[in-house]
Structure formats: structure tokens, C-alpha cells
Design an enzyme around this catalytic site. Structure first.
Site, PDB file in Angstrom:
ATOM      1  N   LYS A  81       3.961 -13.232   0.730  1.00  0.00           N
ATOM      2  CA  LYS A  81       2.786 -12.442   0.847  1.00  0.00           C
ATOM      3  C   LYS A  81       1.854 -12.899  -0.231  1.00  0.00           C
ATOM      4  O   LYS A  81       2.037 -13.073  -1.319  1.00  0.00           O
ATOM      5  CB  LYS A  81       2.850 -10.798   0.769  1.00  0.00           C
ATOM      6  CG  LYS A  81       1.516 -10.092   1.132  1.00  0.00           C
ATOM      7  CD  LYS A  81       1.996  -8.579   0.956  1.00  0.00           C
ATOM      8  CE  LYS A  81       0.741  -7.702   1.473  1.00  0.00           C
ATOM      9  NZ  LYS A  81       1.086  -6.221   1.687  1.00  0.00           N
ATOM     10  N   SER A 156      -0.567  -4.171   5.473  1.00  0.00           N
ATOM     11  CA  SER A 156      -1.229  -5.681   5.175  1.00  0.00           C
ATOM     12  C   SER A 156      -0.363  -6.850   5.070  1.00  0.00           C
ATOM     13  O   SER A 156      -0.655  -7.982   4.782  1.00  0.00           O
ATOM     14  CB  SER A 156      -2.099  -5.440   3.670  1.00  0.00           C
ATOM     15  OG  SER A 156      -0.885  -5.030   2.798  1.00  0.00           O
ATOM     16  N   SER A 157       0.937  -6.657   5.342  1.00  0.00           N
ATOM     17  CA  SER A 157       1.847  -7.841   5.100  1.00  0.00           C
ATOM     18  C   SER A 157       2.351  -8.311   6.638  1.00  0.00           C
ATOM     19  O   SER A 157       3.349  -8.662   7.075  1.00  0.00           O
ATOM     20  CB  SER A 157       3.387  -7.466   4.601  1.00  0.00           C
ATOM     21  OG  SER A 157       3.297  -6.489   3.311  1.00  0.00           O
ATOM     22  N   GLY A 178       0.705   2.008   2.601  1.00  0.00           N
ATOM     23  CA  GLY A 178       0.232   2.859   3.916  1.00  0.00           C
ATOM     24  C   GLY A 178       0.867   2.179   4.828  1.00  0.00           C
ATOM     25  O   GLY A 178       0.370   2.032   5.898  1.00  0.00           O
ATOM     26  N   GLY A 179       2.360   1.797   4.799  1.00  0.00           N
ATOM     27  CA  GLY A 179       3.111   1.333   6.191  1.00  0.00           C
ATOM     28  C   GLY A 179       2.820  -0.225   6.099  1.00  0.00           C
ATOM     29  O   GLY A 179       3.367  -0.884   6.766  1.00  0.00           O
TER      30      GLY A 179
END
Length: 444
Positions: A81, A156-157, A178-179
Site C-alpha cells: 500500500k 483504502s487498500s 474502517g474496513g
């Protein structure tokens, strides 16, 4: 139906085995992956920071070397990432004002994986501030979902999961508050693991505004792997965990599961609910106990409210809320008290159950939209509802600091669907093992 998949490219362990047995060299492995990126990524835009020359040099330097026992990833190419620091490469987190800001040294996770023999080809796309279920920003552009490039790979990944799903990288490491590991795994049909909070170092994963201060983020946020199979998840976790974990891996038939398919804050779309219920039905037919209800279930609505308040404070980094308010120290300590009570509630539940099964998100891969997806609405069972409500399914594991493994369980149309396997804190390897066994039951 079998879950939608895109590639039969070998995973990390399989690639390492090919190198160890002399079938391919590290340079051949790196060149093959570079060729795949150059062929596929123009349509997907996942690998947005490329370090091909240094990767080739590292691979050439490995030629003829003995493979040491501590190098299970000897010669294996991978990506990571964009928000993780790699010395000499930028980490701008999608912010135009930090474009081109180079990092001075590797993050801890990168150092650990390099020590295990991995070769980094580059870094993958994110949303600005790592704060959306899309991976779109003004620096690198938009990443598309490999199953349908008009849709999001998650965030975000998201670049991480898109690269793994399309076979442009066998291994990835993302982060999740957040997931951000679990939702991209779910949207892209790959495996992801949200680690127990504090298990993997976040050193070198610093907001670009704090470059050089080592002010890496604290509460709630974790680092976790994304791969195409469970064994690779477990290996990456073994290589990066900062403390040894117990392993009480039990046969599925000896485990008791609780299915959490409803949440007072977030309805689940039929496109997600259907594949998960089909997976649970297969488990029950195999003689595995999966309950639908428990009187010990924590206060989901109350915990979600506290989670969102803590999440917003953590993401704001001291900036005022939209209404101009700023959290006080007393506010923060009150939230820590609520988090501790939530942890105890889940520990009580796990006295009766080995694992909880749940959707990673209420929807399948969303259509790409302008701006932040959380600021708009999303379609669930024919009704438009606030998209941010979907964070409830991330929070059930994030707020109490629990581990959660996402595995692909099926799909609707051409879009894959995942399922969370949530366990007690520090039962990370047990979650991965249970998810692997469920995957074997479902897919062979």
C-alpha cells in the site's frame, strides 16, 4: 455458484517454492510480474508507484545465493500500500500537496518482509487520507475493480486488493480502521486479514504531514495482509507479528459459530446476504453448528455510535468537526471506557462461540462516484441509504480490537462476495485457519 475469480497466477508460497526448487530464478519471477503489470495495469491503475529497476537489481543480486531458513519469501516479488514507507519512494497518501515527497527509510513491515526475501516492485493506490471505500485521488487517479473497472476495488487498500486479484502481485500489505483491508478483499474476491490491534507494527506508516516525526497512527488502525489464499495470509502474519500468538486451531465440526447477518444500523443487500447464507447453509449441511441468535450479543447500535465518534476523532488528528467542535480529553477517556466495555462484551460472547460470521460490507463492489463515497447514498435492496452506515460492519471487529479474516464465499452476477470470520483478540491464526477450512468446504 463458484465465486468469481480472475487469475490462476501462483501465490507467494507457490512462487517461493518454484524459486527454491530451481524452476525459476528471482529475476525471472520479477520480470514475469513486471510484464503482467505492464500488460494489465493500464486498465486497472493499481500499481501507481513503480520501482522496477531496483527490483530487478535486487533479484539479480540474489542469483546463486543460498536461501536461509529465515527467508521463506526468497525472490518473491510483491507490492504494498502506498501509505507504507519505502526508502527512496514517495508516500503522499493521495494528497496533491505531498506529491513526490520521498521517504528516507523503510517502514517496519517492509523491513520485515525484505528480511524474509521479498522484493518490492512498487506501491498501490489509495484514497486521500486513506478515508474512503474507493481508491481515487488527484495524484494517481482512479483504480478500477478488476472484475468491472467501472466499479470500486474498495478502499483504502483498494489498489492492494486489485493488484492481488488481477495477478499483478501475489502478496500485499494494507491497513484497516474502517474496513480498509476487509472491504477491498470482499469487493475484489481475495483474502484479507484484519489483525488484532497492536499485533503488527505501524512504524513507518505516517501521515505525510508528520513525515520525520514518527507520529504513526494509534487507536483502532491496524496493518494486515491481502493475498489469494489463506496460507499466504498466515505466512505474512508470521513474518510481521511483533509477539507470538497461541494457536488453538480446531476442526470445523468442533467449532461453534454465530452468524451475524443483521445490524440495527446497516441493512445488508440481497447480493451480499445470498452468498453468505448459501455458505452458511453448506456449513450446516456438513454438520457444523452455526447459530442465528445469541442473548450475549453486544449492544451493536451503542457500540457503533461510540466507534464512529472514536474513528472521526482519530481520522481528524485534532482538526475541528464539521460543527466546529473539538473533542476534549474527557470525551476521549469516556470513549476509551466504552471501548473497554465493548471488549468485555465480546469476550463474554466468545465464551460460548469460537467465531462470529458476518458480511464485510452491506453491498458488493460499488459503482465509482465523484468525491468521497461515504458522503453520498448507496442502493440497498431497492432503497437509497447513507453509505456511511455501512461502516457498521467494519466496526464490529475494529472497535473491540478483534481479528477478522475475510474469505471469498461466492458471488452475485460477475461480482465476488466475501465473509468475515471474527474471533477473540489474539486468535488471529485461528481465524485464518477457520476461514481456510470454510473455503475448502465451499470451493474444494
Amino acid at each position: 455458484m463458484a465465486y468469481p475469480h480472475l487469475t490462476d497466477e501462483p501465490g507467494g508460497i507457490a512462487t517461493a517454492t518454484q524459486i527454491r526448487e530451481g524452476h525459476i530464478s528471482p529475476l525471472e519471477a520479477v520480470d514475469a510480474m513486471i510484464a503482467r503489470i505492464e500488460k494489465l495495469d493500464p486498465a486497472i491503475n493499481a500499481v501507481v508507484v513503480r520501482d522496477f529497476d531496483r527490483a530487478r537489481s535486487a533479484a539479480k543480486a540474489m542469483d546463486g545465493l543460498d536461501i536461509m531458513p529465515h527467508q521463506p519469501l526468497f525472490g518473491v516479488p510483491m507490492t504494498i500500500k502506498e501509505s507504507f514507507a519505502i526508502g527512496g519512494l514517495p508516500s503522499c497518501w493521495g494528497f496533491k500537496e505531498y506529491e513526490g515527497q520521498l521517504q528516507d527509510a523503510d517502514s517496519t513491515v517492509v523491513r520485515q518482509l525484505k528480511a524474509a526475501g521479498a522484493i518490492f516492485l512498487g506501491k498501490t493506490n489509495v484514497p486521500p487520507a486513506l478515508a474512503d471505500w474507493q481508491s481515487t485521488n488527484p495524484v494517481y487517479g482512479r483504480t478500477g475493480n478488476p472484475h468491472d473497472t467501472s466499479r470500486s476495488p474498495g478502499g483504502s487498500s483498494g489498489g492492494s486488493a486489485a493488484a492481488v486479484a488481477s495477478g499483478m502481485s501475489p502478496l500485499e500489505y494494507g491497513t484497516d480502521i474502517g474496513g480498509s483491508v476487509r472491504v477491498p478483499a470482499h469487493f475484489c474476491g481475495v483474502w484479507g486479514h484484519k489483525t488484532s490491534w497492536g499485533l503488527v507494527s505501524k512504524q513507518g506508516h505516517d501521515h505525510p504531514a508528520f513525515k520525520g516525526t514518527d507520529a504513526h497512527d494509534g487507536v483502532l488502525s491496524i496493518a494486515g495482509p491481502i493475498t489469494r489464499n489463506a496460507d499466504d495470509l498466515a505466512l505474512l502474519l508470521e513474518l510481521t507479528a511483533i509477539l507470538p500468538l497461541r494457536r488453538h486451531e480446531k476442526p470445523l465440526k468442533d467449532c461453534r459459530f454465530l452468524l451475524l447477518a443483521e445490524h440495527p444500523v446497516s441493512e445488508v443487500d440481497a447480493g451480499v446476504r445470498g452468498p453468505i447464507e448459501a455458505a452458511v447453509d453448506s456449513m450446516r449441511k456438513a454438520g457444523i453448528t452455526v447459530d442465528d441468535h445469541s442473548p450475549d450479543l453486544p449492544d451493536l447500535a451503542g457500540d457503533h455510535g461510540a466507534y464512529m465518534r472514536m474513528l472521526n476523532i482519530a481520522m481528524a488528528r485534532g482538526a475541528p468537526a464539521p460543527d466546529g467542535s473539538v473533542a476534549s480529553a474527557a470525551d476521549w477517556f469516556d470513549l476509551l471506557d466504552l471501548q473497554a466495555r465493548c471488549e468485555l462484551s465480546w469476550a463474554n460472547l466468545f465464551e460460548s462461540y469460537d467465531f462470529v460470521l458476518a458480511p464485510p460490507a452491506p453491498v458488493l463492489a460499488i459503482e465509482a462516484v465523484e468525491g468521497q463515497s461515504f458522503q453520498g447514498d448507496t442502493l440497498i435492496n431497492g432503497q437509497m441509504v447513507p453509505a456511511a452506515n455501512g461502516l457498521a460492519w467494519a466496526g464490529i471487529a475494529t472497535f473491540p480490537n478483534l481479528p477478522s479474516t475475510v474469505l471469498p464465499v461466492g458471488g452475485t452476477g460477475n461480482l465476488p462476495c466475501g465473509m468475515q470470520v471474527i474471533g477473540p483478540r489474539w486468535a488471529d491464526f485461528d481465524c485464518i485457519a477457520a476461514a481456510k477450512a470454510i473455503g475448502a468446504l465451499l470451493h474444494g
